[in-house]
Design an enzyme around this catalytic site. Structure first.
Site, PDB file in Angstrom:
ATOM      1  N   TYR A   1      -7.586  -2.862 -16.089  1.00 16.48           N
ATOM      2  CA  TYR A   1      -7.611  -1.411 -16.296  1.00 16.48           C
ATOM      3  C   TYR A   1      -7.617  -0.696 -14.950  1.00 16.48           C
ATOM      4  CZ  TYR A   1      -8.907  -1.762 -21.280  1.00 16.48           C
ATOM      5  OH  TYR A   1      -8.923  -2.015 -22.626  1.00 16.48           O
TER       6      TYR A   1
ATOM      7  N   ASP B   1      -9.840   3.744 -26.675  1.00 16.59           N
ATOM      8  CA  ASP B   1     -10.442   4.916 -27.289  1.00 16.59           C
ATOM      9  C   ASP B   1      -9.511   6.115 -27.260  1.00 16.59           C
ATOM     10  OD1 ASP B   1     -12.782   3.534 -27.841  1.00 16.59           O
ATOM     11  OD2 ASP B   1     -13.779   4.167 -25.991  1.00 16.59           O
TER      12      ASP B   1
END
Length: 249
Positions: free
Chosen positions: A109, A51
């Site tokens: 992540y 994003d």
């Protein structure tokens, strides 16, 4: 021939990875640079979208082309054309059927938080000064690791067939400067990691207990989980593939 690009980028300057109308994206920049150098229309496809504001230490994308330059020369020329916020770390030939998205077996992540205001961390870490209790966070981590359906941490109205994810590793570590949340899984839902961190912050502040967390996960309702933390602290750090997809040339 098909190639995998190993890419790093600082996401602050981009509206995410994936090309979209009237927005500056990483994929657009890489396609532009490849097309200029190879003098043909090239479109790469990434391992997944990140994003707006999210960073990557390792994003993988594939593209198809017949090259006249060596891979080292192509890497050098790409890095010369790409903006300072994007770098190509390596280019590797892969089997023709190899797919950057569908062949990925593990994605990792990290989310970074710092406790003291620091101008040098702006854009790459989330400033969170409130105190947190470590024990309930670690207990919550254990619950999440053994969970399967993460609909409660997914953005609503996403186009997916199911909400199941296999969590391989998940950790919450306190550092000298703050905290680092890390998670590895076979796949992630849109907004999942930022919702996970936001929920863990609620747990660490005593606003949610373990029963609350279990009820949230069982409900599948995003509105019951914690808020999504800002994108700036999130990094895609590794994407793993079977070694069998790579070609030795």
């Amino acid at each position: 021939m098909r190639y995998f690009l190993d890419i790093s980028y600082r996401g602050t300057a981009f509206h995410g990875w994936q090309i979209q109308p009237n927005a500056h994206t990483v994929q657009e920049e890489i396609n532009r640079a490849l097309s200029i150098i190879l003098q043909q229309d090239i479109s790469c496809l990434g391992s997944g979208r990140t994003d707006t504001g999210v960073h990557a230490l390792q994003q993988i994308a594939h593209f198809d082309a017949e090259l006249s330059d060596s891979l080292d020369q192509l890497q050098y020329r790409l890095n010369g054309l790409l903006p300072a916020e994007v770098s190509i770390n390596s280019i590797r030939p892969v089997k023709p059927e190899a797919h950057a998205r569908f062949d990925a077996v593990r994605r990792t992540y990290h989310y970074h938080l710092h406790r003291q205001k620091d101008p040098f961390k702006t854009g790459v870490s989330y400033f969170f000064s409130r105190s947190l209790e470590a024990a309930p966070i670690q207990e919550a981590i254990g619950l999440m690791k053994n969970w399967k359906n993460f609909q409660a941490f997914s953005k609503v109205h996403t186009d997916v067939n199911h909400f199941d994810c296999d969590i391989y590793e998940i950790n919450w570590q306190e550092t000298n400067e703050g905290y680092v949340f890390s998670v590895s899984a076979n796949r992630f839902l849109r907004g999942m990691i930022r919702a996970m961190v936001g929920t863990l912050l609620e747990v660490g502040q005593g606003r949610l207990n373990q029963t609350d967390l279990k009820n949230i996960l069982e409900s599948g309702e995003r509105s019951r989980a914690g808020r999504a933390v800002p994108a700036e602290g999130l990094f895609l750090t590794e994407v793993k593939y079977p070694e069998s997809i790579y070609l030795d040339i």
